[in-house]
Design a protein around this motif. Structure first.
Motif, PDB file in Angstrom:
ATOM      1  N   PHE A 140       0.816  -1.221   0.000  1.00 44.51           N
ATOM      2  CA  PHE A 140       0.000   0.000   0.000  1.00 44.51           C
ATOM      3  C   PHE A 140       0.850   1.272   0.000  1.00 44.51           C
ATOM      4  CE2 PHE A 140       0.788  -0.375   4.538  1.00 44.51           C
ATOM      5  CZ  PHE A 140       0.816   0.936   4.995  1.00 44.51           C
ATOM      6  N   THR A 141       2.097   1.187   0.466  1.00 39.76           N
ATOM      7  CA  THR A 141       2.935   2.389   0.490  1.00 39.76           C
ATOM      8  C   THR A 141       3.364   2.813  -0.914  1.00 39.76           C
ATOM      9  OG1 THR A 141       5.016   1.143   0.780  1.00 39.76           O
ATOM     10  CG2 THR A 141       3.817   1.776   2.777  1.00 39.76           C
ATOM     11  N   LYS A 142       3.145   1.950  -1.913  1.00 35.14           N
ATOM     12  CA  LYS A 142       3.493   2.277  -3.296  1.00 35.14           C
ATOM     13  C   LYS A 142       2.279   2.723  -4.113  1.00 35.14           C
ATOM     14  CE  LYS A 142       7.324  -1.027  -3.244  1.00 35.14           C
ATOM     15  NZ  LYS A 142       7.863  -2.298  -3.805  1.00 35.14           N
ATOM     16  N   SER A 148      -4.549  10.124   0.041  1.00 31.13           N
ATOM     17  CA  SER A 148      -5.971  10.408   0.289  1.00 31.13           C
ATOM     18  C   SER A 148      -6.436   9.887   1.643  1.00 31.13           C
ATOM     19  CB  SER A 148      -6.835   9.810  -0.821  1.00 31.13           C
ATOM     20  OG  SER A 148      -6.799   8.383  -0.788  1.00 31.13           O
ATOM     21  N   ILE A 149      -5.672   8.933   2.232  1.00 24.84           N
ATOM     22  CA  ILE A 149      -6.086   8.377   3.535  1.00 24.84           C
ATOM     23  C   ILE A 149      -5.061   8.613   4.633  1.00 24.84           C
ATOM     24  CG2 ILE A 149      -7.433   6.546   2.418  1.00 24.84           C
ATOM     25  CD1 ILE A 149      -5.073   4.631   3.367  1.00 24.84           C
ATOM     26  N   SER A 150      -3.923   9.213   4.311  1.00 21.13           N
ATOM     27  CA  SER A 150      -2.791   9.254   5.243  1.00 21.13           C
ATOM     28  C   SER A 150      -3.095   9.950   6.566  1.00 21.13           C
ATOM     29  CB  SER A 150      -1.577   9.916   4.594  1.00 21.13           C
ATOM     30  OG  SER A 150      -1.862  11.255   4.244  1.00 21.13           O
ATOM     31  N   GLN A 151      -4.093  10.835   6.569  1.00 25.06           N
ATOM     32  CA  GLN A 151      -4.422  11.533   7.812  1.00 25.06           C
ATOM     33  C   GLN A 151      -5.803  11.156   8.347  1.00 25.06           C
ATOM     34  OE1 GLN A 151      -3.749  15.729   7.163  1.00 25.06           O
ATOM     35  NE2 GLN A 151      -1.531  15.475   7.115  1.00 25.06           N
ATOM     36  N   GLN A 152      -6.371  10.101   7.764  1.00 28.29           N
ATOM     37  CA  GLN A 152      -7.677   9.633   8.233  1.00 28.29           C
ATOM     38  C   GLN A 152      -7.524   8.561   9.305  1.00 28.29           C
ATOM     39  OE1 GLN A 152     -10.442   8.396   5.182  1.00 28.29           O
ATOM     40  NE2 GLN A 152      -9.678   9.916   3.724  1.00 28.29           N
ATOM     41  N   GLU A 153      -8.520   8.468  10.177  1.00 30.70           N
ATOM     42  CA  GLU A 153      -8.574   7.369  11.137  1.00 30.70           C
ATOM     43  C   GLU A 153      -9.119   6.151  10.407  1.00 30.70           C
ATOM     44  OE1 GLU A 153      -7.943   5.379  14.611  1.00 30.70           O
ATOM     45  OE2 GLU A 153      -7.485   7.502  14.296  1.00 30.70           O
ATOM     46  N   MET A 154      -8.277   5.117  10.298  1.00 32.09           N
ATOM     47  CA  MET A 154      -8.636   3.917   9.540  1.00 32.09           C
ATOM     48  C   MET A 154      -8.742   2.716  10.473  1.00 32.09           C
ATOM     49  SD  MET A 154      -8.669   4.983   6.300  1.00 32.09           S
ATOM     50  CE  MET A 154      -8.371   3.586   5.203  1.00 32.09           C
ATOM     51  N   THR A 155      -9.798   1.933  10.334  1.00 33.14           N
ATOM     52  CA  THR A 155      -9.855   0.665  11.049  1.00 33.14           C
ATOM     53  C   THR A 155      -8.979  -0.332  10.286  1.00 33.14           C
ATOM     54  OG1 THR A 155     -11.709  -0.189   9.769  1.00 33.14           O
ATOM     55  CG2 THR A 155     -12.238   1.133  11.741  1.00 33.14           C
ATOM     56  N   PRO A 156      -8.557  -1.417  10.922  1.00 37.07           N
ATOM     57  CA  PRO A 156      -7.792  -2.436  10.193  1.00 37.07           C
ATOM     58  C   PRO A 156      -8.521  -2.939   8.949  1.00 37.07           C
ATOM     59  CG  PRO A 156      -7.598  -2.807  12.530  1.00 37.07           C
ATOM     60  CD  PRO A 156      -8.616  -1.712  12.362  1.00 37.07           C
ATOM     61  N   LYS A 157      -9.842  -3.129   9.058  1.00 41.41           N
ATOM     62  CA  LYS A 157     -10.608  -3.588   7.896  1.00 41.41           C
ATOM     63  C   LYS A 157     -10.572  -2.555   6.774  1.00 41.41           C
ATOM     64  CE  LYS A 157     -15.046  -5.478   6.386  1.00 41.41           C
ATOM     65  NZ  LYS A 157     -14.997  -4.771   5.092  1.00 41.41           N
ATOM     66  N   ASP A 161      -9.226  -3.183   3.057  1.00 37.58           N
ATOM     67  CA  ASP A 161     -10.085  -2.887   1.902  1.00 37.58           C
ATOM     68  C   ASP A 161      -9.412  -1.889   0.953  1.00 37.58           C
ATOM     69  OD1 ASP A 161     -12.036  -4.592   2.837  1.00 37.58           O
ATOM     70  OD2 ASP A 161     -13.301  -3.000   3.682  1.00 37.58           O
ATOM     71  N   PHE A 162      -8.527  -1.049   1.496  1.00 39.83           N
ATOM     72  CA  PHE A 162      -7.846  -0.036   0.685  1.00 39.83           C
ATOM     73  C   PHE A 162      -6.967  -0.672  -0.386  1.00 39.83           C
ATOM     74  CE2 PHE A 162      -4.046   2.759   0.161  1.00 39.83           C
ATOM     75  CZ  PHE A 162      -4.673   3.825  -0.480  1.00 39.83           C
ATOM     76  N   ILE A 244       0.943  12.000  10.036  1.00 38.79           N
ATOM     77  CA  ILE A 244       0.078  10.948   9.493  1.00 38.79           C
ATOM     78  C   ILE A 244      -0.762  10.391  10.632  1.00 38.79           C
ATOM     79  CG2 ILE A 244       1.667  10.269   7.659  1.00 38.79           C
ATOM     80  CD1 ILE A 244       2.411   7.824   9.439  1.00 38.79           C
ATOM     81  N   ASN A 245      -1.805   9.671  10.278  1.00 35.99           N
ATOM     82  CA  ASN A 245      -2.581   8.963  11.279  1.00 35.99           C
ATOM     83  C   ASN A 245      -1.958   7.579  11.439  1.00 35.99           C
ATOM     84  OD1 ASN A 245      -4.740   7.326  12.553  1.00 35.99           O
ATOM     85  ND2 ASN A 245      -5.928   9.217  12.310  1.00 35.99           N
ATOM     86  N   PHE A 246      -1.613   7.203  12.643  1.00 31.73           N
ATOM     87  CA  PHE A 246      -0.885   5.949  12.860  1.00 31.73           C
ATOM     88  C   PHE A 246      -1.737   4.703  12.634  1.00 31.73           C
ATOM     89  CE2 PHE A 246       1.704   9.038  15.195  1.00 31.73           C
ATOM     90  CZ  PHE A 246       2.907   8.814  14.546  1.00 31.73           C
ATOM     91  N   SER A 247      -3.033   4.896  12.419  1.00 27.59           N
ATOM     92  CA  SER A 247      -3.871   3.753  12.052  1.00 27.59           C
ATOM     93  C   SER A 247      -3.576   3.306  10.626  1.00 27.59           C
ATOM     94  CB  SER A 247      -5.352   4.115  12.194  1.00 27.59           C
ATOM     95  OG  SER A 247      -5.705   5.144  11.266  1.00 27.59           O
ATOM     96  N   VAL A 248      -2.846   4.119   9.871  1.00 26.19           N
ATOM     97  CA  VAL A 248      -2.500   3.752   8.489  1.00 26.19           C
ATOM     98  C   VAL A 248      -1.330   2.761   8.460  1.00 26.19           C
ATOM     99  CG1 VAL A 248      -1.742   4.617   6.243  1.00 26.19           C
ATOM    100  CG2 VAL A 248      -3.508   5.855   7.528  1.00 26.19           C
ATOM    101  N   PRO A 249      -0.164   3.088   9.030  1.00 28.01           N
ATOM    102  CA  PRO A 249       0.900   2.065   9.086  1.00 28.01           C
ATOM    103  C   PRO A 249       0.575   0.917  10.020  1.00 28.01           C
ATOM    104  CG  PRO A 249       1.625   4.084  10.164  1.00 28.01           C
ATOM    105  CD  PRO A 249       0.331   4.412   9.467  1.00 28.01           C
ATOM    106  N   PHE A 250      -0.242   1.183  11.059  1.00 30.96           N
ATOM    107  CA  PHE A 250      -0.794   0.130  11.925  1.00 30.96           C
ATOM    108  C   PHE A 250       0.274  -0.884  12.322  1.00 30.96           C
ATOM    109  CE2 PHE A 250      -3.849  -3.742  11.936  1.00 30.96           C
ATOM    110  CZ  PHE A 250      -4.208  -3.557  13.255  1.00 30.96           C
ATOM    111  N   SER A 251       0.014  -2.150  12.120  1.00 31.86           N
ATOM    112  CA  SER A 251       0.907  -3.219  12.590  1.00 31.86           C
ATOM    113  C   SER A 251       2.145  -3.405  11.721  1.00 31.86           C
ATOM    114  CB  SER A 251       0.136  -4.537  12.653  1.00 31.86           C
ATOM    115  OG  SER A 251      -0.596  -4.748  11.458  1.00 31.86           O
ATOM    116  N   SER A 252       2.300  -2.570  10.706  1.00 30.30           N
ATOM    117  CA  SER A 252       3.517  -2.621   9.894  1.00 30.30           C
ATOM    118  C   SER A 252       4.532  -1.570  10.333  1.00 30.30           C
ATOM    119  CB  SER A 252       3.192  -2.396   8.413  1.00 30.30           C
ATOM    120  OG  SER A 252       2.865  -1.039   8.148  1.00 30.30           O
TER     121      SER A 252
END
Length: 365
Positions: A140-142, A148-157, A161-162, A244-252
């Motif tokens: 996803f980093t490529k 478009s999502i880097s500063q959004q609060e994202m759930t793992p799902k 889905d992204f 950034i919102n840390f929900s984006v890099p999440f467990s990576s």
């Protein structure tokens, strides 16, 4: 006291004194030589800097900070400052997966489809392939749409889905190619299988269990004691890191820690405090592609050799920070380098320090 006993006491005293003097001189020599290496890159006293630690047999033999933790407030870095780890987070994600396997809640041979039924070609991609970066799914980093999502609060799902419908780069198991999306999927599977959030699972079953009291799931809102602030370098000077919102890099890539806590982490792995012997062996094994070709990545670590010596290592890079950890099993030497500017990479420097420490600590024996 007779003469013979007196002579023995004098001899013991002299021997102890000589050993003590030797150890002091050796420590000063090791410190001076590491300082000299570090200052080739981290030589700006009033700019962001880094923390470096060398440990052997579980104890630090060198630990020092260079530069500033906060430029605006003119705060010096100390060895206790908290840094974002970036992709060193993957070590914790991999170990969490193996902990769940030991509990009988999953198998690394399981297909992704077993846990995420709607994942495209999920019957062909295994947890093992996610762990070893051999799944072929799109990183996803490529993706150009990441901004478009880097500063959004994202759930793992939402994160899954992204990227899940992106075309694959290659067939599962055909190639090794470093991949952040695979570790997002692993974090999501941890949540589905454990019934807990990734953040809570890592905190409760790893951080708290081994006393990593200055380690966190990253946040820019919570007050974190001794936080090192991250920076970029422009032609006109330093600027604060991109938010950034840390929900984006999440467990990576969303964990934070200190050099001291990372030593606790390494010691826990060495002593099998988190995983049994067989699971630990899985973590640090090399694996093969479908073709039979061996590649040099285990579960969350690069498994390499330097001058014939086995080495386990992994780095990290996230806005404002770069990190690197190197472990030499034969000598039980661990070296960690943490930088709070993505303009300063500690990668090669940490390797060079590890090689120097190996030579000098061998010589001392």
């Amino acid at each position: 006291m007779n003469i013979k006993v007196h002579r023995i006491c004098v001899l013991v005293f002299l021997t102890t004194s000589i050993v003590s003097i030797f150890n002091i001189v050796f420590a000063q020599s090791l410190e001076a030589r590491i300082d000299s290496l570090v200052l080739t890159e981290f030589n700006e006293r009033d700019g962001p800097g880094g923390v470096f630690m060398v440990a052997q047999h579980g104890k630090a033999v060198y630990q020092k900070a260079f530069g500033k933790a906060n430029l605006e407030l003119d705060v010096d870095l100390t060895p206790d400052h908290v840094f974002q780890l970036g992709s060193m987070t993957k070590q914790f994600t991999a170990v969490a997966i193996l902990m769940l396997e030991e509990q009988g809640k999953l198998k690394v041979s399981d297909p992704v489809l077993k846990y995420i039924p709607d994942y495209p070609s999920g019957d062909k991609i295994t947890i093992h392939q996610l762990l070893t970066h051999t799944s072929g799914i799109k990183d996803f980093t490529k993706m150009k749409s990441l901004s478009s999502i880097s500063q959004q609060e994202m759930t793992p799902k939402m994160m899954v889905d992204f990227f899940k419908n992106e075309p694959v780069d290659f067939a599962p198991g055909a190639k090794f190619e470093y991949n952040n999306s695979g570790y997002i999927l692993l974090g999501y599977i941890i949540e589905l299988v454990s019934g807990d959030t990734y953040e809570s699972f890592i905190r409760n079953y790893i951080f708290e269990k081994i006393g990593m009291t200055q380690s966190y799931y990253a946040t820019d809102r919570r007050v974190i004691n001794r936080r090192a602030y991250g920076y970029h370098k422009k032609e006109y000077g330093y600027v604060n890191k991109t938010v950034i919102n840390f929900s984006v890099p999440f467990s990576s890539g969303s964990l934070m820690s200190t050099a001291g806590d990372m030593l606790k982490w390494q010691n826990a792995l060495t002593k099998n405090q988190l995983l049994g012997v067989e699971s630990t062996k899985k973590t640090f094994s090399k694996y093969r592609l479908n073709s039979g070709e061996e590649f040099t990545y285990g579960y969350g670590w690069h498994i390499r050799e330097t001058n014939g010596t086995p080495v386990r290592e992994h780095g990290g890079s996230i806005f404002g920070f770069k990190t690197m950890g190197v472990y030499i099993p034969d000598e039980d030497i661990y070296v960690i380098g943490l930088s709070n500017c993505d303009c300063h990479s500690p990668t090669q420097l940490t390797r060079d320090i590890a090689a120097l420490a190996q030579r000098m600590l061998k010589r001392r024996r």
